[in-house]
Design an enzyme around this catalytic site. Structure first.
Site, PDB file in Angstrom:
ATOM      1  N   GLY A  11       0.826  -1.198   0.000  1.00  0.00           N
ATOM      2  CA  GLY A  11       0.000   0.000   0.000  1.00  0.00           C
ATOM      3  C   GLY A  11       0.863   1.251   0.000  1.00  0.00           C
ATOM      4  CB  ALA A  12      -0.065   4.834  -0.059  1.00  0.00           C
ATOM      5  NE  ARG A  13       4.489   8.681   1.977  1.00  0.00           N
ATOM      6  CZ  ARG A  13       4.939   8.953   0.762  1.00  0.00           C
ATOM      7  NH1 ARG A  13       5.427   8.009   0.001  1.00  0.00           N
ATOM      8  NH2 ARG A  13       4.906  10.172   0.303  1.00  0.00           N
ATOM      9  CB  SER A  14       3.469  -0.468   2.432  1.00  0.00           C
ATOM     10  OG  SER A  14       4.079  -0.561   1.154  1.00  0.00           O
ATOM     11  N   GLY A  15       6.499   0.961   2.711  1.00  0.00           N
ATOM     12  CA  GLY A  15       7.919   0.649   2.768  1.00  0.00           C
ATOM     13  C   GLY A  15       8.402  -0.127   1.553  1.00  0.00           C
ATOM     14  CG  HIS A  55      10.664   9.126  -3.416  1.00  0.00           C
ATOM     15  ND1 HIS A  55      10.755   7.913  -2.781  1.00  0.00           N
ATOM     16  CD2 HIS A  55       9.424   9.601  -3.163  1.00  0.00           C
ATOM     17  CE1 HIS A  55       9.610   7.656  -2.173  1.00  0.00           C
ATOM     18  NE2 HIS A  55       8.784   8.658  -2.388  1.00  0.00           N
ATOM     19  NE  ARG A  59      16.167   7.343  -7.006  1.00  0.00           N
ATOM     20  CZ  ARG A  59      14.987   7.964  -7.088  1.00  0.00           C
ATOM     21  NH1 ARG A  59      13.980   7.592  -6.335  1.00  0.00           N
ATOM     22  NH2 ARG A  59      14.801   8.952  -7.933  1.00  0.00           N
TER      23      ARG A  59
END
Length: 187
Positions: A11-15, A55, A59
């Site tokens: 899901g969103a923001r699940s990792g 993001h 990275r």
């Protein structure tokens, strides 16, 4: 079947992105391969521009290994054909790619054309020589969305995930930052 392709769902923001990035770095370090990050996000507004920049910064800071970044909102099948067996390619995310395809097809998207583009991508995954990590949202766990275009999106996102899960050797579901192997074994 691609020798190494790993579908990472959540899901969103699940990792899921962090998990995929760690897997990609691990493979690249062990094998001495080039790291490629394929971003599908399109900055439609200021908030999305900030997310993309965040993001990218993460990275760059996460590791000394350098990512070769590619922005590819819709033409993933063609891009996959350019990588070699010395590449590790992370695509984040297929759900945004699907959204971009639907948006590109207009207000009354041709479902046949959408299915064709998805089939072309799945075939490109199977033929790709690179080690692939494919990140996608599992969007079908919530309520049925209102509106025809929203339902079209949710339906095709689910079908895309199912098609990929059939052809890749490894599938992992991420929830609350925890990896749960669904097929194969998690990194």
């Amino acid at each position: 079947m691609n020798k190494y392709a790993h579908l990472i769902l959540g899901g969103a923001r699940s990792g899921k992105s962090s998990f995929a990035e760690a897997c990609a770095r691990n493979i690249a370090e062990q094998q001495g391969y080039q790291l490629h990050y394929v971003a599908t996000a399109t900055a439609f507004d200021t908030e999305m521009q900030k997310r993309i920049a965040h993001h990218q910064k993460l990275r760059q800071q996460a590791h000394l290994m350098r990512w070769h970044e590619h922005e590819c909102p819709t033409k993933l099948a063609a891009l996959l054909s350019t990588f070699s067996d010395q590449d590790v390619v992370l695509i984040d995310c297929l759900t945004l790619w699907l959204n971009n395809l639907i948006f590109e097809l207009g207000e009354q998207p041709d479902e046949t054309m959408l299915k064709e583009k998805i089939a072309q991508f799945v075939s490109a995954v199977e033929q790709c020589q690179a080690q692939l990590l494919l990140v996608a949202n599992e969007v079908g766990l919530g309520v049925i969305p209102m509106g025809e275009i929203s339902r079209l999106f949710v339906d095709h996102a689910g079908w895309l995930n199912q098609k990929l899960a059939r052809v890749v050797p490894q599938v992992t579901f991420i929830a609350a930052g925890l990896a749960m192997p669904l097929k194969g074994s998690a990194q």
